[in-house]
Design an enzyme around this catalytic site. Sequence first.
Site, PDB file in Angstrom:
ATOM      1  N   HIS A 101       6.119 -53.452  98.995  1.00  0.00           N
ATOM      2  CA  HIS A 101       6.025 -52.493  97.885  1.00  0.00           C
ATOM      3  C   HIS A 101       6.141 -53.212  96.553  1.00  0.00           C
ATOM      4  O   HIS A 101       6.882 -54.189  96.429  1.00  0.00           O
ATOM      5  CB  HIS A 101       7.100 -51.408  98.002  1.00  0.00           C
ATOM      6  CG  HIS A 101       8.474 -51.940  98.264  1.00  0.00           C
ATOM      7  ND1 HIS A 101       8.891 -52.330  99.519  1.00  0.00           N
ATOM      8  CD2 HIS A 101       9.519 -52.159  97.437  1.00  0.00           C
ATOM      9  CE1 HIS A 101      10.135 -52.773  99.444  1.00  0.00           C
ATOM     10  NE2 HIS A 101      10.540 -52.687  98.187  1.00  0.00           N
ATOM     11  N   HIS A 103       7.381 -52.690  92.747  1.00  0.00           N
ATOM     12  CA  HIS A 103       8.182 -51.830  91.859  1.00  0.00           C
ATOM     13  C   HIS A 103       7.544 -51.849  90.473  1.00  0.00           C
ATOM     14  O   HIS A 103       7.317 -52.929  89.917  1.00  0.00           O
ATOM     15  CB  HIS A 103       9.598 -52.401  91.692  1.00  0.00           C
ATOM     16  CG  HIS A 103      10.459 -52.374  92.906  1.00  0.00           C
ATOM     17  ND1 HIS A 103      11.385 -51.387  93.143  1.00  0.00           N
ATOM     18  CD2 HIS A 103      10.562 -53.234  93.951  1.00  0.00           C
ATOM     19  CE1 HIS A 103      12.028 -51.633  94.272  1.00  0.00           C
ATOM     20  NE2 HIS A 103      11.545 -52.752  94.790  1.00  0.00           N
TER      21      HIS A 103
HETATM   22  P1  5GP Z   1      13.568 -53.166  97.927  1.00  0.00           P
HETATM   23  O1  5GP Z   1      15.005 -53.524  97.639  1.00  0.00           O
HETATM   24  O2  5GP Z   1      13.263 -53.206  99.404  1.00  0.00           O
HETATM   25  O3  5GP Z   1      12.614 -53.978  97.094  1.00  0.00           O
HETATM   26  O4  5GP Z   1      13.405 -51.688  97.402  1.00  0.00           O
HETATM   27  C1  5GP Z   1      13.372 -50.569  98.215  1.00  0.00           C
HETATM   28  C2  5GP Z   1      13.321 -49.375  97.308  1.00  0.00           C
HETATM   29  O5  5GP Z   1      13.003 -48.231  98.076  1.00  0.00           O
HETATM   30  C3  5GP Z   1      14.659 -49.075  96.608  1.00  0.00           C
HETATM   31  O6  5GP Z   1      14.483 -49.146  95.204  1.00  0.00           O
HETATM   32  C4  5GP Z   1      15.014 -47.674  97.102  1.00  0.00           C
HETATM   33  O7  5GP Z   1      15.592 -46.872  96.092  1.00  0.00           O
HETATM   34  C5  5GP Z   1      13.688 -47.123  97.567  1.00  0.00           C
HETATM   35  N1  5GP Z   1      13.798 -46.166  98.650  1.00  0.00           N
HETATM   36  C6  5GP Z   1      14.539 -46.297  99.777  1.00  0.00           C
HETATM   37  N2  5GP Z   1      14.389 -45.222 100.586  1.00  0.00           N
HETATM   38  C7  5GP Z   1      13.522 -44.403  99.949  1.00  0.00           C
HETATM   39  C8  5GP Z   1      12.967 -43.128 100.298  1.00  0.00           C
HETATM   40  O8  5GP Z   1      13.253 -42.545 101.353  1.00  0.00           O
HETATM   41  N3  5GP Z   1      12.121 -42.573  99.407  1.00  0.00           N
HETATM   42  C9  5GP Z   1      11.796 -43.186  98.225  1.00  0.00           C
HETATM   43  N4  5GP Z   1      10.957 -42.533  97.407  1.00  0.00           N
HETATM   44  N5  5GP Z   1      12.286 -44.388  97.877  1.00  0.00           N
HETATM   45  C10 5GP Z   1      13.144 -44.994  98.723  1.00  0.00           C
END
Ligand code: 5GP
Length: 146
Positions: A101, A103
């Site tokens: 993903h 951001h």
């Molecule tokens: P990472 O740390 O893996 O780069 O970011 C994962 C992101 O996914 C986090 O910012 C978290 O808030 C978001 N996230 C986790 N679970 C969900 C979800 O069920 N729905 C949405 N919309 N975002 C999520």
Amino acid sequence: MNSSTCIFCSIVRGDIPASVVYEDEQVLAFLDIDPIQKGHVLVIPKLHVTNLLDVPEALYGPLFRAAQRVARAQKKGLGADGVNLLQNNGSAAGQVIDHVHLHLIPRYEGDGLHWSWQSDGYESRAESQETADKIKKVIDEWIAYR
Ligand code: 5GP
Ligand code: ZN
């Protein structure tokens, strides 16, 4: 984690809700549930891919096109002054969800957000060249064997 246990795949399937801001054949973009700023968006491929290291080349364009559309819309629609693009690969880099993903975080002049970016400088020109060579050598080998 595989596509049947992945939260983002569940969002793609519509099994769990998300606030979608953009969708096309290959890509979905929706609000992060726990935003750094309001309007913080995640851009994902619909295909379950763990992280940047595994993204098929055919998805580079669609992902970046969606990211650009979201960033432009965050400026125009939210009045953002700037946008950060962040992307975590592996738990050491802060990746929590193992579905790649991007951001996209809207930023405002004086919003007070700071990354703790401590400089870890090189001791010498030789050390920086040696570091660059370790990366370059691997890439050059891949290109040579194509
Ligand atoms: P990472 O740390 O893996 O780069 O970011 C994962 C992101 O996914 C986090 O910012 C978290 O808030 C978001 N996230 C986790 N679970 C969900 C979800 O069920 N729905 C949405 N919309 N975002 C999520
Ligand atoms: Zn997934």
